[in-house]
Design a protein around this motif. Structure first.
Motif, PDB file in Angstrom:
ATOM      1  N   ASN A 248      -4.945  -7.102 117.709  1.00 35.02           N
ATOM      2  CA  ASN A 248      -5.064  -6.832 116.276  1.00 35.02           C
ATOM      3  C   ASN A 248      -4.480  -8.021 115.531  1.00 35.02           C
ATOM      4  O   ASN A 248      -3.407  -8.507 115.872  1.00 35.02           O
ATOM      5  CB  ASN A 248      -4.251  -5.588 115.895  1.00 35.02           C
ATOM      6  CG  ASN A 248      -4.775  -4.345 116.579  1.00 35.02           C
ATOM      7  OD1 ASN A 248      -5.899  -3.916 116.330  1.00 35.02           O
ATOM      8  ND2 ASN A 248      -3.959  -3.768 117.447  1.00 35.02           N
ATOM      9  N   GLY A 314      -0.105   5.995 109.607  1.00 37.94           N
ATOM     10  CA  GLY A 314      -1.550   5.816 109.496  1.00 37.94           C
ATOM     11  C   GLY A 314      -2.287   7.091 109.806  1.00 37.94           C
ATOM     12  O   GLY A 314      -1.674   8.115 110.120  1.00 37.94           O
ATOM     13  N   GLU A 317      -8.347   7.613 113.220  1.00 38.87           N
ATOM     14  CA  GLU A 317      -9.773   7.606 112.904  1.00 38.87           C
ATOM     15  C   GLU A 317     -10.605   8.102 114.070  1.00 38.87           C
ATOM     16  O   GLU A 317     -11.533   8.870 113.904  1.00 38.87           O
ATOM     17  CB  GLU A 317     -10.229   6.176 112.568  1.00 38.87           C
ATOM     18  CG  GLU A 317      -9.754   5.694 111.238  1.00 38.87           C
ATOM     19  CD  GLU A 317     -10.809   5.928 110.164  1.00 38.87           C
ATOM     20  OE1 GLU A 317     -11.889   5.320 110.288  1.00 38.87           O
ATOM     21  OE2 GLU A 317     -10.546   6.712 109.232  1.00 38.87           O
ATOM     22  N   ILE A 329      -8.244   4.290 117.309  1.00 33.39           N
ATOM     23  CA  ILE A 329      -8.322   3.459 116.115  1.00 33.39           C
ATOM     24  C   ILE A 329      -7.568   4.189 115.011  1.00 33.39           C
ATOM     25  O   ILE A 329      -7.847   5.352 114.715  1.00 33.39           O
ATOM     26  CB  ILE A 329      -9.780   3.197 115.704  1.00 33.39           C
ATOM     27  CG1 ILE A 329     -10.449   2.325 116.771  1.00 33.39           C
ATOM     28  CG2 ILE A 329      -9.833   2.517 114.339  1.00 33.39           C
ATOM     29  CD1 ILE A 329     -11.906   2.090 116.536  1.00 33.39           C
ATOM     30  N   ARG A 331      -6.188   4.043 111.040  1.00 32.40           N
ATOM     31  CA  ARG A 331      -6.381   3.356 109.757  1.00 32.40           C
ATOM     32  C   ARG A 331      -5.073   3.328 108.981  1.00 32.40           C
ATOM     33  O   ARG A 331      -4.427   4.366 108.806  1.00 32.40           O
ATOM     34  CB  ARG A 331      -7.462   4.065 108.954  1.00 32.40           C
ATOM     35  CG  ARG A 331      -7.680   3.494 107.560  1.00 32.40           C
ATOM     36  CD  ARG A 331      -8.861   4.137 106.884  1.00 32.40           C
ATOM     37  NE  ARG A 331     -10.119   3.789 107.516  1.00 32.40           N
ATOM     38  CZ  ARG A 331     -10.742   2.633 107.300  1.00 32.40           C
ATOM     39  NH1 ARG A 331     -10.215   1.729 106.478  1.00 32.40           N
ATOM     40  NH2 ARG A 331     -11.880   2.370 107.900  1.00 32.40           N
ATOM     41  N   ARG A 334      -6.523  -0.337 104.349  1.00 31.55           N
ATOM     42  CA  ARG A 334      -7.902  -0.717 104.625  1.00 31.55           C
ATOM     43  C   ARG A 334      -8.049  -1.341 106.001  1.00 31.55           C
ATOM     44  O   ARG A 334      -9.122  -1.764 106.397  1.00 31.55           O
ATOM     45  CB  ARG A 334      -8.383  -1.709 103.546  1.00 31.55           C
ATOM     46  CG  ARG A 334      -8.406  -1.059 102.172  1.00 31.55           C
ATOM     47  CD  ARG A 334      -8.484  -2.124 101.101  1.00 31.55           C
ATOM     48  NE  ARG A 334      -9.873  -2.443 100.802  1.00 31.55           N
ATOM     49  CZ  ARG A 334     -10.222  -3.419  99.964  1.00 31.55           C
ATOM     50  NH1 ARG A 334      -9.306  -4.172  99.422  1.00 31.55           N
ATOM     51  NH2 ARG A 334     -11.482  -3.644  99.719  1.00 31.55           N
ATOM     52  N   GLN A 335      -6.934  -1.430 106.705  1.00 32.79           N
ATOM     53  CA  GLN A 335      -6.973  -2.088 108.013  1.00 32.79           C
ATOM     54  C   GLN A 335      -7.120  -1.073 109.139  1.00 32.79           C
ATOM     55  O   GLN A 335      -6.448  -0.043 109.150  1.00 32.79           O
ATOM     56  CB  GLN A 335      -5.682  -2.882 108.215  1.00 32.79           C
ATOM     57  CG  GLN A 335      -5.653  -3.641 109.526  1.00 32.79           C
ATOM     58  CD  GLN A 335      -5.450  -5.126 109.314  1.00 32.79           C
ATOM     59  OE1 GLN A 335      -4.957  -5.570 108.262  1.00 32.79           O
ATOM     60  NE2 GLN A 335      -5.824  -5.900 110.307  1.00 32.79           N
ATOM     61  N   GLU A 336      -8.026  -1.415 110.088  1.00 33.35           N
ATOM     62  CA  GLU A 336      -8.141  -0.581 111.279  1.00 33.35           C
ATOM     63  C   GLU A 336      -7.354  -1.227 112.402  1.00 33.35           C
ATOM     64  O   GLU A 336      -7.467  -2.427 112.637  1.00 33.35           O
ATOM     65  CB  GLU A 336      -9.618  -0.449 111.704  1.00 33.35           C
ATOM     66  CG  GLU A 336     -10.376   0.498 110.801  1.00 33.35           C
ATOM     67  CD  GLU A 336     -11.807   0.694 111.239  1.00 33.35           C
ATOM     68  OE1 GLU A 336     -12.277  -0.081 112.097  1.00 33.35           O
ATOM     69  OE2 GLU A 336     -12.458   1.619 110.721  1.00 33.35           O
ATOM     70  N   GLN A 338      -6.238  -1.191 116.506  1.00 35.74           N
ATOM     71  CA  GLN A 338      -6.501  -0.652 117.843  1.00 35.74           C
ATOM     72  C   GLN A 338      -5.174  -0.367 118.528  1.00 35.74           C
ATOM     73  O   GLN A 338      -4.280  -1.203 118.523  1.00 35.74           O
ATOM     74  CB  GLN A 338      -7.276  -1.660 118.699  1.00 35.74           C
ATOM     75  CG  GLN A 338      -8.569  -2.140 118.074  1.00 35.74           C
ATOM     76  CD  GLN A 338      -9.222  -3.176 118.966  1.00 35.74           C
ATOM     77  OE1 GLN A 338      -9.438  -2.932 120.139  1.00 35.74           O
ATOM     78  NE2 GLN A 338      -9.497  -4.337 118.401  1.00 35.74           N
ATOM     79  N   SER A 350      -8.225  13.014 112.756  1.00 33.32           N
ATOM     80  CA  SER A 350      -7.691  12.789 111.403  1.00 33.32           C
ATOM     81  C   SER A 350      -6.219  13.140 111.257  1.00 33.32           C
ATOM     82  O   SER A 350      -5.744  13.388 110.153  1.00 33.32           O
ATOM     83  CB  SER A 350      -8.508  13.581 110.360  1.00 33.32           C
ATOM     84  OG  SER A 350      -9.850  13.245 110.461  1.00 33.32           O
TER      85      SER A 350
END
Lengths: 370, 562
Positions: A248, A314, A317, A329, A331, A334-336, A338, A350
């Motif tokens: 990342n 976070g 996702e 993943i 979130r 706005r950044q994903e 790993q 979620s």
């Protein structure tokens, strides 16, 4: 032992010219296992073929031991058959019209070496025993399996005790299980014989497991050189971090560097990250940098962990169960990101999760370009 | 390969290939007998203003076109029947056609003259005397010549077209059938158009051969006063009637070479473009075979007709004529005069000497061709030598030089450069001529073989410490051994039946077996000529069988590398 300096090689065909190697330089110690790692077309095989004398570079110098085998400046080009090398090809290149014995004996009866019949036979059997193939000596070569051919090729390359052993993706045609086995065998053999080995591969795992040192190549150049640990854990180039394993990246700028535990704080879109700094030039405030964190370096938990630094919240996702791990993943803004999570953790879709990025796993890379 | 060796090979090839061309140009400027000193003249080129010259060229072209019509008349249907229908005995048909390719054309010509000469021909004797018909067939005509030559080209047409039919994707035809297009329609509107590039290549190739052949124009054309370029060159260089007119030969040959080169250019162009057409299918594909049903018998009869005309008739007549004192229709009375007396001629010193010369030619020439071709192909396919493409092109040039021109040029060189090239009147000049004219075949064969050897096999030898010469000997040659032996055998058989260059270069001591037949024939000693022909054909057959057996034996050594 082997030294390559400022090597350049261009291929010219009717349609285009392609500069395959652009100023490659490196040196190896006696007995070192040195790997050229990179994607196809990065110039690693061409570099190896130049060392073998199968290609003639335009520029640079290659020395094996004390002897210059190629020097553009001095107009030296020693042909392949006069360089003291052994080489294993990706296709193995076992001569189909000869027996296993004849294949391995070929380097011993070729060239200037004058050996008695007896000595040749001894050395062939010795080489075959190194790769555990003594009992197949009299077999015609085409009857061998892929793995056996591979070992014959290795025995052939080692039979005349070359100064340098060159391996050009020797394992890429084998199936996965055999490949793992051969990795270990080749590594142990090279160490036992104390032969300087140049290994070419595009497989990062092979490179990490086998090498003393790795040179990561890209676009005809060596991007970074280092031990497997350095290359994997503290890459200095974004390319290295991206090519060797998954990673990342977080763009950021250096905050006032309060040197607490040899860390530097970097302001990133996911928050302030304390990053471990290896020795080297220090970072100035406001400097734009890239922070690289490997997915397995991040720990994921449902509850807030005890650590004070580098804990981020976070949303999960997606997650995929992969046996030894769960690939997730997460979130953050706005950044994903790993993340590799423990396979036993129950991960509802979620869910709100906490990530901990230990400073030791946050590597600062200066260049911003990926 | 060391640079020096490569340059040496390139030089040898350049000299071999370019010498005939340069010499032809040179001799066209020299007025009388061969010389290196002047004076030079343009007078020879006045021949280009003569109508007779163009008549010659026109005759050659007409002859060649008629020949290829005959060849395709038989070759196209037979190839289609064997490759694309369920006609029985395919293997036998294919091997028999393969055998006919080895029949020396001049034996076929002599056989047919003995049958169809208007005065002495056995069939004509039968028609006019036994049946008292008021007409006879005449082989000494343009159609007669084309008929005989065409028969000898049938195997070439057959094999070139078989390859085309075999490569064609059956789906193309199946698509037509599936869309309710009938068998005949499919043949004419799908099969033929799709095979067109291959067909065109065969047509151009046979045209090139047709304008250059010597045997039929000599044996059938001369008695009928039909002069072609090749037979004219032959008679002009023979000193029997007057002084040999090399200058005229040179000037005419330049025009002729130009035609041949243009044809060769189109040939190579067609060959290259035909690859785009060819739809090569993967393993296990079987072409759809048209079911002939009761048409099978008609097809079979057609194939049989070809064998009767190309093997049975001419060879029966040769055997018959060799056994009887004068040419006559077989009858009970004639059977009483049968004897082997003509075969006693085989003890003649000229025959004995020709056997020795033939042995030299057939053993050494193919060996030299394959040796040289191995080196050329290795450089062309494998080295990174600059200019290697030039070497490859050089090696294809002989395809475009009619062999009679190579022969005349070598004779000329031998005459002016005797001390440096002391081969005039020996079998060695024949060896050199054969090598030049067959370099193209040798290199094409070995290029194809060498491309299939993985480059790593060679490089592995180099990094194992083997110098280039050893790589060649221990790795390359063993791996191309199969094609190498097959190529050698093919050249061995071709050199045995070679007559164009042998007759052109014949002086006194360098006769080979085929030349002996020609000499006897032109002296009117028909029974002896027939006897030597029969022996020649039998030896040819035995050699072919032996070569096949040896070839299979030697070939197995490489079967593992398959």
């Amino acid at each position: 032992m082997l030294s390559v300096a400022n090597l350049s090689k261009t291929y010219t065909s009717e349609h285009r010219t392609h500069q395959a190697v652009r100023g490659v330089s490196f040196q190896t110690r006696k007995g070192e296992f040195y790997t050229l790692l990179g994607p196809s077309g990065c110039g690693k095989s061409t570099t190896l073929r130049c060392i073998a004398g199968l290609e003639k570079p335009e520029q640079g110098e290659i020395r094996i031991g004390e002897k210059a085998v190629f020097s553009a400046a001095q107009r030296i080009f020693v042909p392949s058959h006069k360089r003291n090398i052994g080489m294993v090809f990706q296709s193995y290149a076992i001569w189909p019209h000869m027996s296993v014995l004849d294949n391995v004996a070929f380097p011993l009866v070729s060239g200037d070496r004058k050996l008695t019949r007896r000595a040749i036979k001894d050395r062939v059997m010795n080489a075959l025993s190194l790769v555990k193939l003594e009992e197949l000596a009299s077999q015609p070569a085409p009857l061998l399996s892929g793995g056996q051919q591979q070992r014959v090729a290795l025995a052939r390359a080692l039979a005349h005790e070359p100064e340098v052993l060159l391996l050009d993706e020797p394992l890429s045609n084998l199936d996965a299980k055999l490949r793992e086995e051969m990795r270990l065998q080749i590594r142990m053999l090279a160490r036992r014989l104390d032969v300087t080995t140049i290994y070419v591969t595009h497989d990062q795992l092979e490179a990490l497991q086998m090498s003393d040192r790795i040179a990561v190549m890209h676009d005809g150049r060596i991007v970074e050189e280092g031990t497997p640990k350095q290359i994997y854990l503290s890459p200095r180039a974004a390319y290295t971090a991206g090519f060797v394993g998954r990673v990342n990246f977080f763009e950021g700028s250096v905050k006032a560097s309060e040197s607490e535990d040899a860390t530097v704080n970097v302001e990133t879109p996911i928050g302030v990250l304390a990053c471990h700094v290896a020795q080297g030039p220090s970072h100035s405030e406001g400097e734009k940098v890239l922070v690289a964190v490997r997915p397995e370096g991040i720990s994921l938990s449902m509850e807030r962990p005890a650590q004070r630094l580098n804990v981020i919240r976070g949303v999960l996702e997606a997650s995929m169960f992969a046996g030894d791990t769960q690939d997730c993943i997460v979130r953050v803004g706005r950044q994903e990101i790993q993340v590799k999570a423990d396979p036993l953790t129950d991960l509802p879709a979620s869910a709100s999760v906490y990530l901990h990025l230990p400073p030791a796993r946050c590597v600062i890379i200066r260049e911003l370009a990926g | 390969m060391s640079y020096r060796v490569a340059v040496a090979v390139a030089l040898v090839v350049a000299v071999l290939v370019l010498a005939p061309l340069v010499t032809i140009g040179w001799m066209s400027f020299v007025p009388d007998l061969p010389t290196l000193r002047g004076p030079y003249t343009l007078s020879n080129f006045s021949v280009l203003a003569e109508k007779a010259t163009y008549q010659l060229l026109l005759n050659s072209v007409i002859f060649s076109v008629l020949t290829l019509i005959v060849a395709l008349f038989f070759g196209f249907p037979i190839a289609w029947l064997v490759e694309r229908t369920d006609i029985p005995f395919k293997l036998i048909i294919r091997s028999l056609v393969g055998m006919t390719i080895l029949i020396p054309t001049f034996l076929l010509a002599i056989g047919w003259v003995l049958l169809l000469s208007p005065t002495i021909g056995i069939i004509n004797q039968f028609l006019t005397r036994t049946l008292s018909l008021p007409f006879a067939m005449n082989v000494y005509t343009m159609p007669g010549m084309a008929f005989v030559q065409g028969l000898s080209f049938v195997p070439i047409a057959f094999f070139m077209l078989s390859a085309v039919f075999a490569k064609m994707d059956p789906a193309m035809e199946e698509a037509a059938y599936a869309n309710r297009v009938g068998g005949w329609q499919t043949l004419m509107r799908v099969t033929v158009p799709l095979s067109w590039p291959g067909l065109l290549a065969a047509i151009i190739y046979m045209f090139m051969l047709g304008v250059a052949v010597l045997e039929v124009p000599l044996i059938v054309g001369l008695p009928g006063q039909i002069h072609l370029f090749s037979s004219r060159v032959f008679t002009l260089t023979r000193a029997s009637s007057s002084v040999p007119q090399y200058g005229i030969v040179g000037a005419t040959s330049i025009v002729f070479l130009a035609i041949s080169m243009v044809a060769a250019y189109y040939y190579s162009k067609v060959i290259r473009s035909s690859y785009r057409y060819a739809v090569v299918s993967g393993k296990g594909y079987r072409p759809r075979l048209t079911e002939l049903g009761s048409w099978k018998w008609l097809g079979g009869a057609f194939v049989l007709l070809y064998f009767v005309l190309s093997i049975l008739f001419p060879f029966s007549s040769l055997i018959w004529v060799s056994l009887v004192p004068y040419i006559q229709v077989p009858s009970a009375e004639a059977l009483n005069s049968v004897s082997l007396s003509a075969y006693r001629y085989l003890r003649n010193p000229m025959v004995v000497e020709s056997v020795a010369n033939t042995t030299v030619l057939i053993s050494i020439a193919p060996t030299l061709v394959m040796l040289l071709s191995t080196l050329i192909s290795w450089i062309v396919v494998r080295s990174t030598m600059p200019g290697k493409i030039v070497l490859d092109r050089l090696a294809t040039i002989p395809l475009a030089i009619p062999s009679i021109i190579i022969a005349v040029a070598l004779m000329y060189i031998a005459l002016i450069a005797g001390p440096f090239f002391p081969v005039y009147g020996t079998v060695w000049i024949l060896v050199v001529a054969f090598v030049i004219s067959h370099i193209t075949f040798g290199t094409r064969t070995l290029n194809a073989a060498m491309i299939q050897i993985h480059k790593d096999l060679e490089e592995a030898a180099a990094v194992s410490g083997a110098p280039p010469s050893r790589v060649l000997r221990r790795v390359i040659v063993p791996l191309i051994w199969g094609p190498l032996v097959e190529g050698w055998i093919w050249l061995f058989l071709l050199s045995f039946r070679e007559v164009t260059m042998a007759a052109t270069l014949h002086i006194t001591d360098n006769a080979v077996l085929s030349t002996v037949v020609w000499i006897l024939w032109s002296n009117g000693e028909f029974d002896r000529a027939a006897a030597v022909s029969v022996v020649l054909a039998v030896v040819m057959g035995l050699l072919a069988v032996a070569a096949r057996l040896i070839g299979t034996q030697l070939g197995t050594r490489t079967s593992l590398s398959g």
